[in-house]
Enzyme design. Structure first.
Site, short mmCIF file in Angstrom:
data_model
loop_
_atom_site.label_atom_id
_atom_site.label_comp_id
_atom_site.label_asym_id
_atom_site.label_seq_id
_atom_site.Cartn_x
_atom_site.Cartn_y
_atom_site.Cartn_z
N ARG A 209 0.85 -1.20 0.00
CA ARG A 209 0.00 0.00 0.00
C ARG A 209 0.89 1.25 0.00
O ARG A 209 0.63 2.23 -0.70
CB ARG A 209 -0.93 0.01 1.22
CG ARG A 209 -2.16 -0.86 1.06
CD ARG A 209 -3.14 -0.67 2.20
NE ARG A 209 -2.70 -1.29 3.45
CZ ARG A 209 -2.91 -2.55 3.79
NH1 ARG A 209 -3.54 -3.37 2.98
NH2 ARG A 209 -2.47 -3.03 4.93
N PHE A 229 -9.68 -6.83 -7.25
CA PHE A 229 -9.78 -7.62 -6.01
C PHE A 229 -9.50 -6.68 -4.83
O PHE A 229 -8.64 -6.92 -4.00
CB PHE A 229 -8.81 -8.81 -5.99
CG PHE A 229 -8.86 -9.66 -7.22
CD1 PHE A 229 -9.80 -10.67 -7.34
CD2 PHE A 229 -7.96 -9.46 -8.27
CE1 PHE A 229 -9.85 -11.48 -8.48
CE2 PHE A 229 -8.01 -10.27 -9.41
CZ PHE A 229 -8.95 -11.28 -9.51
N ASP A 251 -14.48 -5.55 -7.01
CA ASP A 251 -14.54 -6.74 -6.16
C ASP A 251 -15.90 -7.39 -6.38
O ASP A 251 -16.88 -6.70 -6.66
CB ASP A 251 -14.36 -6.38 -4.68
CG ASP A 251 -13.88 -7.56 -3.85
OD1 ASP A 251 -12.68 -7.62 -3.49
OD2 ASP A 251 -14.73 -8.44 -3.55
N ASP A 301 -4.63 -8.19 -6.99
CA ASP A 301 -4.36 -8.91 -5.73
C ASP A 301 -5.43 -9.98 -5.50
O ASP A 301 -6.27 -9.85 -4.60
CB ASP A 301 -4.33 -7.91 -4.57
CG ASP A 301 -3.97 -8.57 -3.25
OD1 ASP A 301 -3.34 -9.64 -3.26
OD2 ASP A 301 -4.33 -8.01 -2.20
N CYS A 341 -0.93 -14.86 -3.36
CA CYS A 341 -0.80 -15.27 -1.96
C CYS A 341 -0.89 -16.80 -1.85
O CYS A 341 -1.21 -17.34 -0.81
CB CYS A 341 -1.83 -14.58 -1.08
SG CYS A 341 -3.52 -14.90 -1.56
#
Ligand code: SAH
Length: 398
Positions: A209, A229, A251, A301, A341
């Site tokens: 960020r 996302f 999203d 992301d 991730c």
């Protein structure tokens, strides 16, 4: 005290201080250990290897506490680990009041996660060992932080694999407000600790960020950001507060975007600067391309596409697709931040996937930087499985 005797040759990973003993490595359990009991792990000749916590229902049959025979695994030991973990993060206090204070294996407390959101603590007990020591761990956290309010979010899938039922609710103090407000690098975010993802917020993206804020400042006034996302809008808010003119947050969760919109208000951002699209990212990417929209900064992301090694091929195709479509929305000279991730996809493979997308896009990109979680998500060198979040900062060649 029970002994867990390993099969011959299965002591190798423990000699390298890897903290997990798989069920397949165990020859026998001497005595009748119960879930969460402290056990002595020994090799096939009875030599001490580690102290650990027994998990009869998990493929990870023992999670090790310590490799030192002279250590005593008791409440004082738990307290010391919590204090070590909290001290390790002390430098973050200057930037934020939202920090992951304990991160499982990395902090020698396998399966225990503790996050601080301002005055609210949120904990997860995801393995039988830390479940057994829950009172001592909470006491230690409360003492180390001075926080009186503790909420439990032991509703992660990992707990099920341990044979433990999900458990959520107030452990200490009062019911958390619907939105706990935190401040990170000067940006305000609302966190729903009872219903949000993980424990409510993606603390692990703090450093990225900040990077997005720096990029927005570098691009200068007029910067346009696409945050795919977006969840509750973290990257969008960081960019706008750093001077970006417009951010599109995409999203599939209307709830997440509703919180994102409230976060925009919380930060005094003009409504027109904060565009939200409740949509699948693939659809939004298509629509934006059709609208001829291009962005100075594109963030991708996605959720964990590869929950395990079995899913790597399918996940690789999904990562490539989302990156390929995202790249086409980057202005010449603009930036792309691509994340994964998925623990099962290492940084080298992820870079290959993104490179493949760049080749197929026909556009030229350079890799400026690799991105990762901050110091509150450390990785124990003996436990590489603890690494999961990786990111690539690319710039499109003008
Ligand atoms: N970037 C966020 C975290 C992203 S988590 C942050 O820094 O806070 C992944 C998000 O993707 C979740 O909010 C989830 O609702 C959303 N999501 C999952 N699949 C999606 C899809 N196909 N299209 C759009 N959003 C999706």
């Amino acid at each position: 005290m029970s002994d867990i005797v390993l099969k011959p040759g299965k002591e190798k990973s423990l000699l390298r201080r890897h903290p997990w003993v798989y069920a397949t490595a165990v020859a026998q359990a001497v005595g009748r250990p119960l879930a969460g009991d402290t056990v002595r792990v020994v090799d096939s000749r009875g030599n001490f290897l580690a102290w650990g916590a027994f998990s009869p229902d998990s493929q990870i049959r023992v999670r090790c506490w310590s490799f030192h025979e002279d250590e005593r695994i008791d409440a004082a030991w738990m307290t010391a680990r919590v204090h070590d973990a909290v001290a390790r993060r002390a430098s973050l206090a200057a930037r934020t009041d939202a920090v992951r204070l304990v991160f499982g294996e990395a902090d020698a407390l396998p399966g225990f996660v503790a996050d601080r959101y301002a005055g609210q603590l949120v904990v997860q007990f995801l393995a039988a060992g830390v479940e057994r020591w829950r009172e001592a761990l909470i006491d230690a956290l409360a003492a180390a932080t001075g926080c009186a309010d503790v909420y439990e979010r032991s509703d992660a899938a990992a707990r099920e694999r341990e044979g433990l039922a999900p458990r959520t609710g107030v452990l200490r103090g009062t019911e958390p407000p619907a939105e706990v407000e935190i401040v990170e690098d000067g940006v305000r975010y609302g966190v729903d600790v009872a219903r949000g993802h993980k424990t409510g917020f993606y603390l692990d993206q703090r450093e990225s960020r900040r990077r997005v804020a720096e990029l927005a400042a570098r691009v200068g006034p007029g910067a346009a950001v696409l945050n795919c996302f977006s969840y509750t809008g973290g990257f969008s808010l960081a960019a706008l507060r750093a001077g970006a003119a417009h951010a599109v947050s995409v999203d599939s969760s209307a709830d997440a975007l509703a919180m994102a919109a409230r976060n925009a208000v919380r930060n005094g951002l003009p409504e027109a600067a904060f565009e939200c699209r409740v949509s699948k990212v693939a659809d939004a990417q298509k629509a934006l391309a059709a609208e001829g929209r291009m962005f100075d900064i594109v963030v991708l992301d996605p959720p964990k596409f590869a929950p395990s090694a079995h899913h790597v091929d399918k996940a690789a195709r999904a990562y490539k697709d989302v990156n390929l479509k995202g790249m086409k929305l980057v202005k010449p000279g603009g930036y792309l931040l691509a994340f994964s991730c998925s623990g099962a996809i290492g940084v080298d493979l992820f870079q290959k996937i993104v490179a493949g997308a760049a080749i197929d896009s026909g556009l030229e990109f350079v890799l400026l930087e690799r991105l990762a979680a901050g110091i509150d998500h450390p990785m124990r060198m003996t436990h590489p499985e603890g690494e999961y979040l990786k990111g690539l900062l690319l710039q499109r060649v003008a």
